[in-house]
Structures are given as structure tokens and as C-alpha cells.
Design a protein around this motif. Sequence first.
Motif, short mmCIF file in Angstrom:
data_model
loop_
_atom_site.label_atom_id
_atom_site.label_comp_id
_atom_site.label_asym_id
_atom_site.label_seq_id
_atom_site.Cartn_x
_atom_site.Cartn_y
_atom_site.Cartn_z
N ASP A 8 0.84 -1.20 0.00
CA ASP A 8 0.00 0.00 0.00
C ASP A 8 0.87 1.25 0.00
OD1 ASP A 8 -2.58 1.16 -0.04
OD2 ASP A 8 -2.38 1.69 2.07
N HIS A 10 0.38 5.72 0.55
CA HIS A 10 -0.44 6.93 0.72
C HIS A 10 0.47 8.14 0.66
CE1 HIS A 10 -4.47 5.38 1.82
NE2 HIS A 10 -3.77 4.31 2.18
N HIS A 42 -2.62 -1.05 6.27
CA HIS A 42 -3.37 -1.46 5.08
C HIS A 42 -2.64 -2.61 4.36
CE1 HIS A 42 -5.54 2.69 4.78
NE2 HIS A 42 -5.77 2.05 5.91
#
Length: 156
Positions: A8, A10, A42
Motif C-alpha cells: 500500500d 499513501h 493497510h
Amino acid sequence: MRVGIGYDIHRFIDDKPLMLGGIEIPHIKGLSGHSDGDSLLHAICDAILGAAGMDDIGHQFPDNDDRYAGIASSELLKMVADKINKKGFKVDYVDSVIILEEPKIAPFKDAMKQEIAKILGIGKENVNVKATTQEGVGALGRGEAIAAYAVASLEK
Ligand SMILES: [Zn+2]
């Protein structure tokens, strides 16, 4: 024994606390996202779901569903653990690596392991958190985001 992988990323945004590995880390920026943007949790969610043969967290918790707006990722991880427990699986071990330029997270790794283990209901010795930088290469190297990889093994 079953094994799953998760990834993941971000991007950083202003005016948001930085949540990583389920704990708040002092920093001038936080991570974007429908939830708190905790890319490590995540990635761990997806590794666990993968090992259970289930679809990713974007599918389990759609970002257009208001129930998950602003939700703590620790809540998502807890729900993932509940889902796989219902299918007869138990988390055996989690390994992970965070890729970031800043902030330095070495002082926080132990607290992250503790928090992740607590959420999953397993011993701290069964959770590992490592970190590396992107050596200045690309968007991660410019410090624009935090990415994470995780591997989880489950037993039935
Ligand atoms: Zn995410």
C-alpha cells in the motif's frame, strides 16, 4: 499454512496527524486517504486477506462507503482479523517493511509491533516491522509518500 502479500502507499498531506503501524508519530504532515491513511496497517490487512484467499481491503471496505470515512486503520485491521477468524484462520506471523524518507521511525518500531500484535491478538514476537529508504529515487525518494509491504502467514 497459508501465506499472503500486501502492498500500500499513501501520499503526504498537510494538517493531518501521521498514523503508521497503528500509532501516532510526531511529524509535520500526515497521510491522505479515506481512513487515517496508515499504509503499513493497510498492507498488513491485504497480506492477511490474501493468505485467507479473500479480496483486498478496497473491496472489503469501499472508500465510497461512509461507514469507513475517517475510520482508524486499527479498526479495519481488527475487522480483517475477525473476518479470517470466522473462516477458521488464525494469524501466525506478520513481517513488513516500510519505505519512507522521513520521518525516522526506528524509535517507533517497537511500539508499532506491540500495537499490531495487540490488534491481532498474537504475541509481539510474531510481528516484525522493518524500514528502508528509497535512496532519493522517485516520488517515495522525494518524501512525497509512505509505502509498505507486508507478508502474513495464517494457520487453520
Ligand atoms: Zn491504504
